[in-house]
Design an enzyme around this catalytic site. Structure first.
Site, PDB file in Angstrom:
ATOM      1  N   THR A  79      -2.701   1.145  -4.549  1.00  0.00           N
ATOM      2  CA  THR A  79      -3.169   2.255  -3.731  1.00  0.00           C
ATOM      3  C   THR A  79      -4.530   2.787  -4.162  1.00  0.00           C
ATOM      4  O   THR A  79      -4.755   3.069  -5.337  1.00  0.00           O
ATOM      5  CB  THR A  79      -2.110   3.398  -3.747  1.00  0.00           C
ATOM      6  OG1 THR A  79      -2.596   4.509  -2.986  1.00  0.00           O
ATOM      7  CG2 THR A  79      -1.771   3.869  -5.151  1.00  0.00           C
ATOM      8  N   ASP A  93       0.880  -1.161   0.000  1.00  0.00           N
ATOM      9  CA  ASP A  93       0.000   0.000   0.000  1.00  0.00           C
ATOM     10  C   ASP A  93       0.921   1.215   0.000  1.00  0.00           C
ATOM     11  O   ASP A  93       2.100   1.112   0.361  1.00  0.00           O
ATOM     12  CB  ASP A  93      -0.894  -0.026   1.243  1.00  0.00           C
ATOM     13  CG  ASP A  93      -1.799   1.179   1.333  1.00  0.00           C
ATOM     14  OD1 ASP A  93      -2.447   1.515   0.324  1.00  0.00           O
ATOM     15  OD2 ASP A  93      -1.834   1.810   2.406  1.00  0.00           O
ATOM     16  N   ARG A  94       0.409   2.367  -0.398  1.00  0.00           N
ATOM     17  CA  ARG A  94       1.271   3.539  -0.501  1.00  0.00           C
ATOM     18  C   ARG A  94       1.199   4.420   0.742  1.00  0.00           C
ATOM     19  O   ARG A  94       2.128   4.465   1.536  1.00  0.00           O
ATOM     20  CB  ARG A  94       0.881   4.339  -1.760  1.00  0.00           C
ATOM     21  CG  ARG A  94       1.933   5.357  -2.162  1.00  0.00           C
ATOM     22  CD  ARG A  94       1.437   6.282  -3.236  1.00  0.00           C
ATOM     23  NE  ARG A  94       0.665   7.368  -2.631  1.00  0.00           N
ATOM     24  CZ  ARG A  94       0.078   8.342  -3.324  1.00  0.00           C
ATOM     25  NH1 ARG A  94       0.134   8.354  -4.639  1.00  0.00           N
ATOM     26  NH2 ARG A  94      -0.576   9.295  -2.704  1.00  0.00           N
ATOM     27  N   ASP A  95       0.098   5.133   0.905  1.00  0.00           N
ATOM     28  CA  ASP A  95      -0.033   6.097   2.002  1.00  0.00           C
ATOM     29  C   ASP A  95      -0.118   5.368   3.345  1.00  0.00           C
ATOM     30  O   ASP A  95      -0.994   4.542   3.555  1.00  0.00           O
ATOM     31  CB  ASP A  95      -1.267   6.975   1.800  1.00  0.00           C
ATOM     32  CG  ASP A  95      -1.215   7.748   0.485  1.00  0.00           C
ATOM     33  OD1 ASP A  95      -0.118   8.130   0.060  1.00  0.00           O
ATOM     34  OD2 ASP A  95      -2.288   7.948  -0.121  1.00  0.00           O
ATOM     35  N   CYS A 127      -6.305   3.088  -7.793  1.00  0.00           N
ATOM     36  CA  CYS A 127      -7.743   3.095  -8.036  1.00  0.00           C
ATOM     37  C   CYS A 127      -8.291   4.485  -7.752  1.00  0.00           C
ATOM     38  O   CYS A 127      -8.361   4.902  -6.591  1.00  0.00           O
ATOM     39  CB  CYS A 127      -8.436   2.061  -7.152  1.00  0.00           C
ATOM     40  SG  CYS A 127     -10.234   2.075  -7.410  1.00  0.00           S
ATOM     41  N   ARG A 170     -11.065  -1.110  -6.167  1.00  0.00           N
ATOM     42  CA  ARG A 170     -11.033  -0.410  -4.880  1.00  0.00           C
ATOM     43  C   ARG A 170     -10.931  -1.400  -3.720  1.00  0.00           C
ATOM     44  O   ARG A 170     -11.814  -2.211  -3.513  1.00  0.00           O
ATOM     45  CB  ARG A 170     -12.268   0.480  -4.719  1.00  0.00           C
ATOM     46  CG  ARG A 170     -12.226   1.272  -3.430  1.00  0.00           C
ATOM     47  CD  ARG A 170     -13.180   2.442  -3.411  1.00  0.00           C
ATOM     48  NE  ARG A 170     -13.111   3.076  -2.104  1.00  0.00           N
ATOM     49  CZ  ARG A 170     -12.110   3.836  -1.697  1.00  0.00           C
ATOM     50  NH1 ARG A 170     -11.112   4.103  -2.500  1.00  0.00           N
ATOM     51  NH2 ARG A 170     -12.107   4.348  -0.493  1.00  0.00           N
ATOM     52  N   GLN A 185      -6.878   5.754  -4.525  1.00  0.00           N
ATOM     53  CA  GLN A 185      -6.673   7.199  -4.663  1.00  0.00           C
ATOM     54  C   GLN A 185      -8.015   7.883  -4.891  1.00  0.00           C
ATOM     55  O   GLN A 185      -8.283   8.446  -5.953  1.00  0.00           O
ATOM     56  CB  GLN A 185      -5.674   7.491  -5.793  1.00  0.00           C
ATOM     57  CG  GLN A 185      -4.253   7.095  -5.462  1.00  0.00           C
ATOM     58  CD  GLN A 185      -3.702   7.887  -4.284  1.00  0.00           C
ATOM     59  OE1 GLN A 185      -3.821   9.097  -4.220  1.00  0.00           O
ATOM     60  NE2 GLN A 185      -3.106   7.184  -3.324  1.00  0.00           N
TER      61      GLN A 185
END
EC number: 3.1.3.-
Length: 178
Positions: A54, A12-14, A93, A111, A56
């Site tokens: 991720t 995952d990113r954030d 996404c 998602r 988004q």
């Protein structure tokens, strides 16, 4: 001629790679989670494909566009390169069922907690799903991994490199140099 399958580390990113400032999309707002560049380099050196997955929803909410997400990812890649680390693929996404941008207002199969981004990567890239895993900071990340039939690990915060070393140890994978 078929490519040799490699394990993948889906990240995952954030909240995992970068500090989540809430809809982070400006390159100048990039701040890595402690140990993130080293963790990604460790995964690279251990032979893993590193794939970002991720959500988004800021795109659907009208806060920024897909081009801004791409610009942020390019900046992240450039900053990681300074540490000898690289991400092999980014999947994002931009959809959300309550978005204000009509084109993105839907409950899309990409998602998370749905597994769409992971499943697309499994089709697109030479990935050995049985040796792959996902690291995310939210229950929805782990749910997406479970739905895609890969191992999911919840990152509680702290040093990502230490966490990744533990996941690789658990998987019986080479740790790579620190």
């Amino acid at each position: 001629m078929s490519e040799t399958l490699r394990p993948a580390a889906f990240l995952d990113r954030d909240g995992v790679i970068n500090v989540d400032h809430g809809y982070t999309y400006k390159p100048e707002d990039l701040a890595f989670i402690e140990g993130a560049p080293n963790a990604i380099r460790r995964l690279n050196e251990a032979g893993y494909l590193v794939v970002v997955v991720t959500n988004q929803s800021g795109v659907a909410r009208g806060y920024y566009g897909e081009v801004d997400v791409e610009r942020f990812h390019a900046h992240m890649q450039a900053e990681l390169a300074k540490s000898g680390a690289k991400i092999d693929a980014f999947y994002s996404c931009p959809y959300h069922p309550e978005g204000v941008v009509a084109a993105y207002r839907l409950d899309h199969p990409d998602r998370k907690p749905k597994p769409g981004m992971i499943l697309r990567a499994l089709r697109d890239l030479p990935i050995d799903a049985g040796r792959s895993f996902l690291i995310g900071d939210l229950p929805t990340d782990v749910q997406a991994a479970t739905a895609a039939n890969i191992a999911g690990h919840r990152f509680p915060g702290g040093d990502l490199d230490d966490f990744v070393a533990g996941v690789l140890l658990q998987a019986g994978a080479p740790l790579g140099p620190k």
